[in-house]
Write an enzyme that holds these catalytic residues in place. Sequence first.
Site, PDB file in Angstrom:
ATOM      1  N   ILE A  32      41.571  33.730  41.359  1.00  0.00           N
ATOM      2  CA  ILE A  32      40.306  34.097  39.807  1.00  0.00           C
ATOM      3  C   ILE A  32      40.314  32.875  38.549  1.00  0.00           C
ATOM      4  O   ILE A  32      39.304  32.534  38.308  1.00  0.00           O
ATOM      5  CB  ILE A  32      40.545  35.555  39.692  1.00  0.00           C
ATOM      6  CG1 ILE A  32      40.089  36.392  39.954  1.00  0.00           C
ATOM      7  CG2 ILE A  32      39.491  35.843  38.188  1.00  0.00           C
ATOM      8  CD1 ILE A  32      38.877  36.286  40.585  1.00  0.00           C
ATOM      9  N   LYS A 228      35.978  48.910  34.933  1.00  0.00           N
ATOM     10  CA  LYS A 228      36.355  47.723  35.963  1.00  0.00           C
ATOM     11  C   LYS A 228      36.995  48.171  37.446  1.00  0.00           C
ATOM     12  O   LYS A 228      36.222  48.539  38.726  1.00  0.00           O
ATOM     13  CB  LYS A 228      37.428  46.928  35.729  1.00  0.00           C
ATOM     14  CG  LYS A 228      38.017  46.061  36.933  1.00  0.00           C
ATOM     15  CD  LYS A 228      37.272  45.520  37.450  1.00  0.00           C
ATOM     16  CE  LYS A 228      37.823  44.324  38.991  1.00  0.00           C
ATOM     17  NZ  LYS A 228      36.673  43.935  39.813  1.00  0.00           N
ATOM     18  N   CYS A 286      41.428  43.357  45.938  1.00  0.00           N
ATOM     19  CA  CYS A 286      41.149  44.661  45.046  1.00  0.00           C
ATOM     20  C   CYS A 286      40.033  46.256  45.125  1.00  0.00           C
ATOM     21  O   CYS A 286      40.979  47.019  44.636  1.00  0.00           O
ATOM     22  CB  CYS A 286      39.374  44.192  44.360  1.00  0.00           C
ATOM     23  SG  CYS A 286      39.913  42.245  43.107  1.00  0.00           S
TER      24      CYS A 286
HETATM   25  N1  LIG Z   1      40.473  38.286  43.681  1.00  0.00           N
HETATM   26  C1  LIG Z   1      39.707  38.974  43.573  1.00  0.00           C
HETATM   27  O1  LIG Z   1      38.200  39.195  43.927  1.00  0.00           O
HETATM   28  C2  LIG Z   1      39.669  39.238  42.202  1.00  0.00           C
HETATM   29  C3  LIG Z   1      38.192  40.214  41.504  1.00  0.00           C
HETATM   30  C4  LIG Z   1      38.737  40.961  40.479  1.00  0.00           C
HETATM   31  C5  LIG Z   1      39.301  40.847  39.646  1.00  0.00           C
HETATM   32  N2  LIG Z   1      40.506  40.319  39.885  1.00  0.00           N
HETATM   33  C6  LIG Z   1      41.660  40.685  39.497  1.00  0.00           C
HETATM   34  O2  LIG Z   1      42.177  39.330  38.760  1.00  0.00           O
HETATM   35  C7  LIG Z   1      43.613  39.569  38.899  1.00  0.00           C
HETATM   36  C8  LIG Z   1      44.075  38.258  39.124  1.00  0.00           C
HETATM   37  O3  LIG Z   1      43.968  38.230  41.217  1.00  0.00           O
HETATM   38  P1  LIG Z   1      44.161  37.132  42.068  1.00  0.00           P
HETATM   39  O4  LIG Z   1      43.194  37.471  43.449  1.00  0.00           O
HETATM   40  O5  LIG Z   1      43.288  35.382  41.419  1.00  0.00           O
HETATM   41  O6  LIG Z   1      45.593  36.845  41.858  1.00  0.00           O
HETATM   42  P2  LIG Z   1      46.202  35.806  42.596  1.00  0.00           P
HETATM   43  O7  LIG Z   1      47.694  36.111  42.766  1.00  0.00           O
HETATM   44  O8  LIG Z   1      45.496  34.728  43.654  1.00  0.00           O
HETATM   45  O9  LIG Z   1      46.376  34.936  41.528  1.00  0.00           O
HETATM   46  C9  LIG Z   1      47.588  35.453  40.160  1.00  0.00           C
HETATM   47  C10 LIG Z   1      48.339  34.035  39.562  1.00  0.00           C
HETATM   48  O10 LIG Z   1      49.553  34.460  39.104  1.00  0.00           O
HETATM   49  C11 LIG Z   1      50.560  33.651  38.505  1.00  0.00           C
HETATM   50  N3  LIG Z   1      51.160  34.026  38.477  1.00  0.00           N
HETATM   51  C12 LIG Z   1      51.719  35.444  38.254  1.00  0.00           C
HETATM   52  N4  LIG Z   1      52.487  35.739  37.031  1.00  0.00           N
HETATM   53  C13 LIG Z   1      51.877  34.688  36.164  1.00  0.00           C
HETATM   54  C14 LIG Z   1      52.567  34.460  34.984  1.00  0.00           C
HETATM   55  N5  LIG Z   1      54.147  35.704  34.515  1.00  0.00           N
HETATM   56  N6  LIG Z   1      52.204  33.805  34.092  1.00  0.00           N
HETATM   57  C15 LIG Z   1      51.705  32.715  34.808  1.00  0.00           C
HETATM   58  N7  LIG Z   1      50.757  32.495  36.074  1.00  0.00           N
HETATM   59  C16 LIG Z   1      51.619  34.016  37.114  1.00  0.00           C
HETATM   60  C17 LIG Z   1      50.697  33.576  39.731  1.00  0.00           C
HETATM   61  O11 LIG Z   1      51.075  32.598  40.877  1.00  0.00           O
HETATM   62  C18 LIG Z   1      48.680  33.295  41.127  1.00  0.00           C
HETATM   63  O12 LIG Z   1      49.127  31.989  40.907  1.00  0.00           O
HETATM   64  C19 LIG Z   1      43.731  40.869  39.438  1.00  0.00           C
HETATM   65  O13 LIG Z   1      43.899  41.150  38.524  1.00  0.00           O
HETATM   66  C20 LIG Z   1      42.907  40.940  40.344  1.00  0.00           C
HETATM   67  O14 LIG Z   1      43.005  42.819  40.293  1.00  0.00           O
HETATM   68  C21 LIG Z   1      40.532  39.746  41.365  1.00  0.00           C
END
Ligand SMILES: NC(=O)c1ccc[n+]([C@@H]2O[C@H](COP(=O)([O-])OP(=O)(O)OC[C@H]3O[C@@H](n4cnc5c(N)ncnc54)[C@H](O)[C@@H]3O)[C@@H](O)[C@H]2O)c1
Length: 460
Positions: A32, A228, A286
Amino acid sequence: MPKQAFGWSDAETDQLVRGKRSGIAIVGFGYIGTVIGAVLADRGWPVTGIDVRQHIVDEINRGVTSVREPGLDELVHNNVQAGRLRATTDFDAITDNDFIIVTVGTPLGPGFEPIVDDIAAAAREVGRRLQAGHLVTLKSTVPPGSTQTLVQPILEEISGLQAGVDFGLAFCPERLAEGRAIRDLLSIPVVVGAVEERSARACSTLWRHTLGVESVVVDNPRTAEMIKLADNLWIDLNIALANELAKVCDRLDVDVLQVIDGANTLPKVNHNVNILMPSMGVGGYCLTKDPWFVDHLGHSLGVELAIPRTSRTVNDTMPRYTFELLKRLLEEHGKALETSRVAVLGIAFKNDTGDCRLTPTKFAVELLEQSGCQLVVHDPWVTDEEARTVTRIPLTEDIESAVKDADALVFFTGHRQFKQIPLIRLAELAGPGCVFLDGRNSFDPAEVRAAGMIYKGIGR
Ligand SMILES: NC(=O)c1ccc[n+]([C@@H]2O[C@H](COP(=O)([O-])OP(=O)(O)OC[C@H]3O[C@@H](n4cnc5c(N)ncnc54)[C@H](O)[C@@H]3O)[C@@H](O)[C@H]2O)c1
């Protein structure tokens, strides 16, 4: 020096956003974070992605991303080249930016409970660098209440500043769907729930002006957090409905897509009935967890809910159901699965993405591996590294080699590349009597049959 995103008059915020005179820090540069960061940079903002994973940061700074999403490679490459997008592991970068967006992960724990440790850790890092005038927007999916009972106290305690007085704080859920992430980001209305009005206005101004989307401002962060979860619960439940209809239609020998298309012509209140599509399973980051967040929430409030468990349970039956369909189909045509050559086409959790996180194909592939059949696997979107999370069978690089001499073509995704190769060519490569299992109902049964293959979809 930062111009400050919070605490200005509406006209000044408007000017600040239109002039893109400040910067945006995105904490958590995974799926994201990368999509949002690349799009905001492409709209002219200086964007800094902050992540704890060094290799992700290095990749971005080389102008590449491992997030497989249509159009994203180009956006990342162009905006890194143009100097608008960069990444770092150094949280001090927060200070140079006025808008801070948090997009860290919120996984599911072993007891199906939300794990918000990364949110707390990110909030602590932000809190240490927080300055008056910053606007902090949380975009990760969280249990309702998290912005004000988890993030706000951490930010206030560490910074000594007050939300809604010294700095702005809002929850603005990310609503994009993988595979169409950039398009969704530029078209779906943003929902904003903030700790008070000025935070809400600054947050919605940023998204409205930058992306040109509508904003829906709700009473508080808790409401936006709940919106959400309501969206994703609706989607998961609706797919579960489609999947159960498909199972019945399979027995009735009725095409479920005709049933759904017909059913969806019925007007109900302001909209038509809108049953979604059945498939071989629901996966990804998700839909597999957000209904459990709702279940957990109900439990914590003393409300026992039936729907989240039901939708999750129904959708989790689909990989095995699809495997059994294949077995039966081969048997009906005089072949045993264990002596057949099976080409699995697509292992990502969804069409046109390379994301294999919690993919339902993993369970179906495991069943195929256990069956003893001769298995080949091809997915043009998935990297070898990601594929190893699904199967120990190395990916076959091109579709033609994968399909050659197959007794069964099993489409677990409907990637666009699979539709570019003529069906007649697939039939030629596979040979006579090939079974064609369409796990995402992406093909026209008549066309597949006309090419000489034996078609079966989910519920059709
Ligand atoms: N993937 C989707 O389609 C989607 C859609 C809508 C909402 N979301 C929500 O968005 C959020 C992120 O999802 P995602 O798919 O990008 O996850 P992801 O795991 O791809 O990305 C999360 C990132 O955060 C980093 N991270 C973890 N702890 C950290 C910290 N303390 N400081 C800085 N970086 C840190 C990780 O290294 C990782 O790169 C989740 O809550 C998810 O539910 C995801």
